[in-house]
Design a protein around this motif. Structure first.
Motif, PDB file in Angstrom:
ATOM      1  N   PRO A  13       0.836  -1.210   0.000  1.00 18.95           N
ATOM      2  CA  PRO A  13       0.000   0.000   0.000  1.00 18.95           C
ATOM      3  C   PRO A  13       0.863   1.250   0.000  1.00 18.95           C
ATOM      4  O   PRO A  13       1.919   1.297   0.642  1.00 18.95           O
ATOM      5  CB  PRO A  13      -0.803  -0.136   1.297  1.00 18.95           C
ATOM      6  CG  PRO A  13      -0.789  -1.585   1.627  1.00 18.95           C
ATOM      7  CD  PRO A  13       0.535  -2.089   1.136  1.00 18.95           C
ATOM      8  N   ASP A  14       0.427   2.301  -0.725  1.00 18.69           N
ATOM      9  CA  ASP A  14       1.208   3.536  -0.762  1.00 18.69           C
ATOM     10  C   ASP A  14       0.598   4.626   0.097  1.00 18.69           C
ATOM     11  O   ASP A  14       0.973   5.789  -0.005  1.00 18.69           O
ATOM     12  CB  ASP A  14       1.390   4.027  -2.195  1.00 18.69           C
ATOM     13  CG  ASP A  14       0.069   4.400  -2.871  1.00 18.69           C
ATOM     14  OD1 ASP A  14      -0.997   4.148  -2.283  1.00 18.69           O
ATOM     15  OD2 ASP A  14       0.123   4.947  -3.984  1.00 18.69           O
ATOM     16  N   ARG A  17      -7.059  22.155  -2.626  1.00 18.90           N
ATOM     17  CA  ARG A  17      -6.092  22.456  -3.676  1.00 18.90           C
ATOM     18  C   ARG A  17      -6.799  22.930  -4.942  1.00 18.90           C
ATOM     19  O   ARG A  17      -8.021  22.831  -5.071  1.00 18.90           O
ATOM     20  CB  ARG A  17      -5.201  21.250  -3.926  1.00 18.90           C
ATOM     21  CG  ARG A  17      -4.357  20.919  -2.699  1.00 18.90           C
ATOM     22  CD  ARG A  17      -3.329  19.860  -2.958  1.00 18.90           C
ATOM     23  NE  ARG A  17      -2.509  19.643  -1.770  1.00 18.90           N
ATOM     24  CZ  ARG A  17      -1.416  20.332  -1.475  1.00 18.90           C
ATOM     25  NH1 ARG A  17      -1.002  21.312  -2.278  1.00 18.90           N
ATOM     26  NH2 ARG A  17      -0.714  20.062  -0.385  1.00 18.90           N
ATOM     27  N   ASP A  18      -6.031  23.443  -5.898  1.00 16.77           N
ATOM     28  CA  ASP A  18      -6.623  24.076  -7.070  1.00 16.77           C
ATOM     29  C   ASP A  18      -7.460  23.116  -7.908  1.00 16.77           C
ATOM     30  O   ASP A  18      -8.467  23.517  -8.499  1.00 16.77           O
ATOM     31  CB  ASP A  18      -5.525  24.679  -7.962  1.00 16.77           C
ATOM     32  CG  ASP A  18      -4.910  25.929  -7.354  1.00 16.77           C
ATOM     33  OD1 ASP A  18      -5.492  26.479  -6.396  1.00 16.77           O
ATOM     34  OD2 ASP A  18      -3.850  26.358  -7.837  1.00 16.77           O
ATOM     35  N   THR A  19      -7.044  21.855  -7.979  1.00 16.67           N
ATOM     36  CA  THR A  19      -7.762  20.875  -8.793  1.00 16.67           C
ATOM     37  C   THR A  19      -8.076  19.635  -7.966  1.00 16.67           C
ATOM     38  O   THR A  19      -7.544  19.440  -6.871  1.00 16.67           O
ATOM     39  CB  THR A  19      -6.946  20.452 -10.034  1.00 16.67           C
ATOM     40  OG1 THR A  19      -5.805  19.695  -9.612  1.00 16.67           O
ATOM     41  CG2 THR A  19      -6.484  21.668 -10.839  1.00 16.67           C
ATOM     42  N   PRO A  51      -5.954  15.488  -4.273  1.00 14.12           N
ATOM     43  CA  PRO A  51      -5.209  14.820  -5.343  1.00 14.12           C
ATOM     44  C   PRO A  51      -3.846  14.301  -4.886  1.00 14.12           C
ATOM     45  O   PRO A  51      -3.185  13.576  -5.634  1.00 14.12           O
ATOM     46  CB  PRO A  51      -5.048  15.922  -6.404  1.00 14.12           C
ATOM     47  CG  PRO A  51      -5.095  17.196  -5.634  1.00 14.12           C
ATOM     48  CD  PRO A  51      -6.040  16.948  -4.503  1.00 14.12           C
ATOM     49  N   VAL A  52      -3.431  14.663  -3.668  1.00 11.26           N
ATOM     50  CA  VAL A  52      -2.157  14.172  -3.133  1.00 11.26           C
ATOM     51  C   VAL A  52      -2.396  13.556  -1.743  1.00 11.26           C
ATOM     52  O   VAL A  52      -1.896  14.051  -0.724  1.00 11.26           O
ATOM     53  CB  VAL A  52      -1.098  15.295  -3.078  1.00 11.26           C
ATOM     54  CG1 VAL A  52      -0.597  15.624  -4.463  1.00 11.26           C
ATOM     55  CG2 VAL A  52      -1.653  16.558  -2.416  1.00 11.26           C
ATOM     56  N   CYS A  76      -7.239  -2.806   0.916  1.00  9.39           N
ATOM     57  CA  CYS A  76      -8.484  -3.349   1.457  1.00  9.39           C
ATOM     58  C   CYS A  76      -9.539  -3.283   0.365  1.00  9.39           C
ATOM     59  O   CYS A  76      -9.264  -2.862  -0.757  1.00  9.39           O
ATOM     60  CB  CYS A  76      -8.930  -2.583   2.699  1.00  9.39           C
ATOM     61  SG  CYS A  76      -9.365  -0.856   2.386  1.00  9.39           S
ATOM     62  N   GLU A  77     -10.769  -3.702   0.677  1.00  7.03           N
ATOM     63  CA  GLU A  77     -11.815  -3.706  -0.347  1.00  7.03           C
ATOM     64  C   GLU A  77     -12.256  -2.290  -0.711  1.00  7.03           C
ATOM     65  O   GLU A  77     -12.244  -1.899  -1.886  1.00  7.03           O
ATOM     66  CB  GLU A  77     -13.019  -4.517   0.145  1.00  7.03           C
ATOM     67  CG  GLU A  77     -14.141  -4.586  -0.890  1.00  7.03           C
ATOM     68  CD  GLU A  77     -15.358  -5.348  -0.384  1.00  7.03           C
ATOM     69  OE1 GLU A  77     -16.388  -5.320  -1.100  1.00  7.03           O
ATOM     70  OE2 GLU A  77     -15.300  -5.960   0.693  1.00  7.03           O
ATOM     71  N   LEU A  78     -12.642  -1.508   0.292  1.00  9.07           N
ATOM     72  CA  LEU A  78     -13.155  -0.157   0.070  1.00  9.07           C
ATOM     73  C   LEU A  78     -12.484   0.797   1.053  1.00  9.07           C
ATOM     74  O   LEU A  78     -12.392   0.516   2.242  1.00  9.07           O
ATOM     75  CB  LEU A  78     -14.671  -0.118   0.272  1.00  9.07           C
ATOM     76  CG  LEU A  78     -15.510  -1.023  -0.639  1.00  9.07           C
ATOM     77  CD1 LEU A  78     -16.967  -1.023  -0.196  1.00  9.07           C
ATOM     78  CD2 LEU A  78     -15.402  -0.596  -2.090  1.00  9.07           C
ATOM     79  N   ALA A  79     -12.034   1.928   0.540  1.00  6.07           N
ATOM     80  CA  ALA A  79     -11.342   2.894   1.398  1.00  6.07           C
ATOM     81  C   ALA A  79     -11.685   4.306   0.968  1.00  6.07           C
ATOM     82  O   ALA A  79     -12.248   4.534  -0.112  1.00  6.07           O
ATOM     83  CB  ALA A  79      -9.824   2.681   1.336  1.00  6.07           C
ATOM     84  N   THR A  80     -11.365   5.246   1.827  1.00  6.46           N
ATOM     85  CA  THR A  80     -11.368   6.651   1.463  1.00  6.46           C
ATOM     86  C   THR A  80     -10.023   7.235   1.864  1.00  6.46           C
ATOM     87  O   THR A  80      -9.337   6.693   2.731  1.00  6.46           O
ATOM     88  CB  THR A  80     -12.535   7.398   2.124  1.00  6.46           C
ATOM     89  OG1 THR A  80     -12.684   8.696   1.513  1.00  6.46           O
ATOM     90  CG2 THR A  80     -12.338   7.575   3.607  1.00  6.46           C
ATOM     91  N   THR A  81      -9.640   8.321   1.200  1.00  7.11           N
ATOM     92  CA  THR A  81      -8.299   8.863   1.398  1.00  7.11           C
ATOM     93  C   THR A  81      -8.331  10.280   1.938  1.00  7.11           C
ATOM     94  O   THR A  81      -9.302  11.018   1.727  1.00  7.11           O
ATOM     95  CB  THR A  81      -7.498   8.846   0.087  1.00  7.11           C
ATOM     96  OG1 THR A  81      -8.144   9.689  -0.886  1.00  7.11           O
ATOM     97  CG2 THR A  81      -7.389   7.430  -0.467  1.00  7.11           C
ATOM     98  N   PHE A  82      -7.252  10.652   2.589  1.00  6.41           N
ATOM     99  CA  PHE A  82      -7.095  11.991   3.155  1.00  6.41           C
ATOM    100  C   PHE A  82      -5.662  12.464   2.975  1.00  6.41           C
ATOM    101  O   PHE A  82      -4.721  11.664   3.024  1.00  6.41           O
ATOM    102  CB  PHE A  82      -7.417  12.004   4.658  1.00  6.41           C
ATOM    103  CG  PHE A  82      -8.856  11.776   4.990  1.00  6.41           C
ATOM    104  CD1 PHE A  82      -9.734  12.844   5.161  1.00  6.41           C
ATOM    105  CD2 PHE A  82      -9.362  10.488   5.139  1.00  6.41           C
ATOM    106  CE1 PHE A  82     -11.067  12.642   5.487  1.00  6.41           C
ATOM    107  CE2 PHE A  82     -10.694  10.271   5.459  1.00  6.41           C
ATOM    108  CZ  PHE A  82     -11.549  11.340   5.628  1.00  6.41           C
ATOM    109  N   GLU A  83      -5.518  13.747   2.805  1.00  9.39           N
ATOM    110  CA  GLU A  83      -4.216  14.401   2.914  1.00  9.39           C
ATOM    111  C   GLU A  83      -4.130  15.006   4.302  1.00  9.39           C
ATOM    112  O   GLU A  83      -4.942  15.875   4.649  1.00  9.39           O
ATOM    113  CB  GLU A  83      -4.064  15.497   1.855  1.00  9.39           C
ATOM    114  CG  GLU A  83      -2.763  16.285   1.995  1.00  9.39           C
ATOM    115  CD  GLU A  83      -2.699  17.493   1.078  1.00  9.39           C
ATOM    116  OE1 GLU A  83      -1.686  18.217   1.140  1.00  9.39           O
ATOM    117  OE2 GLU A  83      -3.659  17.743   0.306  1.00  9.39           O
TER     118      GLU A  83
END
Length: 235
Positions: free
Chosen positions: A2-3, A120-122, A172-173, A225-232
């Motif tokens: 995982p990254d 962020r901008d995009t 996006p990051v 994992c099967e389902l995730a959400t991401t955060f910066e």
């Protein structure tokens, strides 16, 4: 491998601060459902009522509808406390007035963790982000520091320096992931509560289950994992 790093969960009190009703529901609400199920307290602060978000409904009618939809959405994911700051939808400006409002909210609720969405901008390197999202996110980072300084906005309550980090969903990051496999369905239901908004929206984003699943599966692949959400996370 995982990254993304696992999102820290050794906290008990969080505050989500976003520009509009529906902002948290496009991915981050499933994580909120996970955390409230763990016994954590999470409150929401909506900077606007989202009154300019439905082209077919005048703002004076849309605002009350969207507030009610947000409250219903919050109940689905275990959030009982929702504040609306009443600033103009589409007219938010990064600056001292917004920072004072946000610092005051942080001081009232005294969170350890602050949540928001992409500033962020995009979104992905191409789609231009909403001006309100950018203004709130950037002002929020400053407001966390302001809230800890007793000489900044001294009339906005007692200083609170207990925020450990701010986490932005949909960045996006991204730096961290949350396994939402068990709470994904609650996240979908929370977005479905925004009925008037979704009916007027159209397109793929108006179909909560497939839209959220596609993003969650992609994030799950990255997080392992099967389902995730991401955060910066910004410390």
């Amino acid at each position: 491998m995982p990254d993304l790093e696992p999102f820290p969960e050794d906290w008990g009190r969080g505050l989500a601060v976003v520009a509009h009703p529906d902002d948290m529901e496009y991915g981050a609400a499933a994580a909120v459902a996970r955390w409230t199920a763990q016994g954590k307290w999470v409150g929401y602060v909506l900077v606007t009522d989202g009154e300019a978000g439905i082209a077919t409904t005048p703002p004076d009618q849309a605002g009350p509808i969207r507030r009610d939809e947000q409250r219903a959405s919050c109940r689905v994911v275990g959030v009982d406390h929702v504040d609306f700051l009443g600033r103009p939808d589409g007219g938010l400006v990064e600056g001292l007035e917004l920072r004072a409002d946000l610092a005051g909210a942080i001081r009232r609720h005294r969170p350890e963790v602050v949540l928001s969405i992409n500033f962020r901008d995009t979104w992905d390197g191409s789609g231009w982000n909403h001006a309100d999202h950018r203004a709130v996110g950037r002002a929020l980072l400053d407001a966390v520091r302001d809230a800890a300084n007793p000489w900044s906005f001294a009339d906005a309550g007692d200083a609170w320096g207990g925020v450990r980090f701010v986490a932005f969903g949909g960045s996006p990051v991204p730096t961290h992931g949350v396994d939402v496999t068990a709470t994904f369905a609650a996240g979908v239901r929370s977005l479905e509560c925004h009925r008037a908004y979704l009916e007027a929206l159209g397109g793929e984003m108006a179909s909560p289950a497939p839209f959220l699943r596609a993003n969650a599966e992609q994030a799950g692949t990255r997080f392992g994992c099967e389902l995730a959400t991401t955060f910066e996370i910004v410390s």
